[in-house]
Design a protein around this motif. Structure first.
Motif, short mmCIF file in Angstrom:
data_model
loop_
_atom_site.label_atom_id
_atom_site.label_comp_id
_atom_site.label_asym_id
_atom_site.label_seq_id
_atom_site.Cartn_x
_atom_site.Cartn_y
_atom_site.Cartn_z
N TYR A 141 -1.84 11.11 -21.82
CA TYR A 141 -1.98 12.21 -20.85
C TYR A 141 -3.31 12.12 -20.11
N ASP A 142 -4.38 11.87 -20.87
CA ASP A 142 -5.71 11.74 -20.25
C ASP A 142 -5.74 10.59 -19.24
N LEU A 143 -5.19 9.46 -19.66
CA LEU A 143 -5.20 8.29 -18.77
C LEU A 143 -4.42 8.55 -17.49
N LEU A 144 -3.25 9.13 -17.62
CA LEU A 144 -2.42 9.42 -16.46
C LEU A 144 -3.08 10.47 -15.56
N TRP A 145 -3.63 11.52 -16.16
CA TRP A 145 -4.29 12.60 -15.42
C TRP A 145 -5.45 12.04 -14.59
N ASN A 146 -6.32 11.27 -15.23
CA ASN A 146 -7.49 10.74 -14.54
C ASN A 146 -7.12 9.63 -13.57
N ALA A 147 -6.12 8.83 -13.90
CA ALA A 147 -5.66 7.79 -12.97
C ALA A 147 -5.11 8.42 -11.70
N ALA A 148 -4.40 9.53 -11.84
CA ALA A 148 -3.89 10.23 -10.65
C ALA A 148 -5.04 10.71 -9.78
N GLY A 149 -6.10 11.22 -10.41
CA GLY A 149 -7.27 11.65 -9.66
C GLY A 149 -7.95 10.49 -8.94
N VAL A 150 -8.09 9.36 -9.64
CA VAL A 150 -8.71 8.17 -9.03
C VAL A 150 -7.85 7.67 -7.87
N LEU A 151 -6.53 7.66 -8.05
CA LEU A 151 -5.62 7.21 -6.98
C LEU A 151 -5.75 8.10 -5.74
N LEU A 152 -5.76 9.41 -5.93
CA LEU A 152 -5.90 10.33 -4.80
C LEU A 152 -7.25 10.14 -4.11
N LEU A 153 -8.32 9.98 -4.91
CA LEU A 153 -9.64 9.71 -4.33
C LEU A 153 -9.66 8.40 -3.55
N ALA A 154 -9.02 7.38 -4.09
CA ALA A 154 -8.98 6.08 -3.40
C ALA A 154 -8.23 6.19 -2.07
N VAL A 155 -7.12 6.89 -2.07
CA VAL A 155 -6.39 7.11 -0.81
C VAL A 155 -7.29 7.84 0.18
N GLY A 156 -7.98 8.88 -0.28
CA GLY A 156 -8.89 9.62 0.59
C GLY A 156 -10.01 8.74 1.12
N ALA A 157 -10.57 7.89 0.27
CA ALA A 157 -11.66 7.01 0.69
C ALA A 157 -11.18 6.01 1.75
N VAL A 158 -10.01 5.43 1.54
CA VAL A 158 -9.46 4.49 2.53
C VAL A 158 -9.21 5.20 3.85
N LEU A 159 -8.63 6.39 3.79
CA LEU A 159 -8.37 7.15 5.02
C LEU A 159 -9.66 7.57 5.71
N ALA A 160 -10.68 7.93 4.94
CA ALA A 160 -11.97 8.31 5.51
C ALA A 160 -12.63 7.12 6.20
N ARG A 161 -12.54 5.97 5.58
CA ARG A 161 -13.12 4.75 6.18
C ARG A 161 -12.39 4.42 7.48
N ARG A 162 -11.08 4.53 7.46
CA ARG A 162 -10.28 4.28 8.65
C ARG A 162 -10.62 5.27 9.76
N ALA A 163 -10.81 6.53 9.39
CA ALA A 163 -11.16 7.56 10.38
C ALA A 163 -12.52 7.29 10.99
N ARG A 164 -13.49 6.87 10.17
CA ARG A 164 -14.82 6.54 10.70
C ARG A 164 -14.75 5.36 11.67
N ARG A 165 -13.97 4.35 11.31
CA ARG A 165 -13.83 3.18 12.20
C ARG A 165 -13.19 3.58 13.53
N THR A 166 -12.15 4.39 13.45
CA THR A 166 -11.48 4.86 14.67
C THR A 166 -12.43 5.68 15.53
N ALA A 167 -13.19 6.55 14.91
CA ALA A 167 -14.15 7.38 15.64
C ALA A 167 -15.22 6.52 16.30
N ALA A 168 -15.70 5.51 15.57
CA ALA A 168 -16.72 4.63 16.13
C ALA A 168 -16.16 3.82 17.30
N ALA A 169 -14.91 3.36 17.17
CA ALA A 169 -14.31 2.59 18.25
C ALA A 169 -14.11 3.46 19.49
#
Length: 161
Positions: A128-156
């Motif tokens: 349960y702990d592994l799945l709970w925290n892995a879900a959090g890491v996955l959501l954070l990773a998606v957010g980080a990728v989208l944030a990086r993409r948004a910054r690149r788009t804004a800079a362009a």
């Protein structure tokens, strides 16, 4: 009401859009946690180290904080939309960062550091702990990728004028 031709359109506020949506995302994940795991499944309360009445009271406090976060996030997002400053791509990134941030904070700080509650009782907790925290890491990773993409788009867009 149309803007005069010599007034440039407002600039999207990427940092504010990210922060406001992260607030809404954290509140949304708190709502999912509180509704699904506290109420529907009855696996735990926000604070399980006392009586059931105290646990229920703690759930009420969590629910109140989550509602305040959702309402505040809604009004702050509405203000960004009204002022035509919402950066949608940054807001989507912020939503995922807030979802994952709450999930991981809950899994590490609330469950393990402060030991306010566990995900579930009477079972082997590690999966349960592994799945709970892995879900959090996955959501954070998606957010980080989208944030990086948004910054690149804004800079362009900024480079193009």
């Amino acid at each position: 009401m149309a803007e005069p031709a010599d007034v440039p359109p407002p600039e999207p506020q990427h940092r504010r859009s990210t922060a406001v949506a992260a607030l809404a995302g954290a509140a949304l994940m708190a709502a999912v946690d509180e509704i699904v795991f506290h109420q529907l499944l009855g696996w735990h309360h926000f604070y399980d180290r006392s009586t059931p009445a105290v646990g229920l009271f703690a759930d009420g406090l969590l629910h109140s904080a989550e509602l305040i976060g959702l309402v505040a996030g809604f009004f702050l997002l509405a203000d960004l939309v009204r002022s035509r400053a919402l950066a949608v791509d940054s807001a989507v990134a912020g939503l995922f960062l807030g979802l994952g941030g709450f999930q991981l904070f809950d899994g590490i700080v609330d469950h393990k550091v402060l030991r306010l509650h566990q995900i579930r009782y009477g079972v082997e907790i590690l999966p349960y702990d592994l799945l709970w925290n892995a879900a959090g890491v996955l959501l954070l990773a998606v957010g980080a990728v989208l944030a990086r993409r948004a910054r690149r788009t804004a800079a362009a867009r900024g480079a193009r004028g």
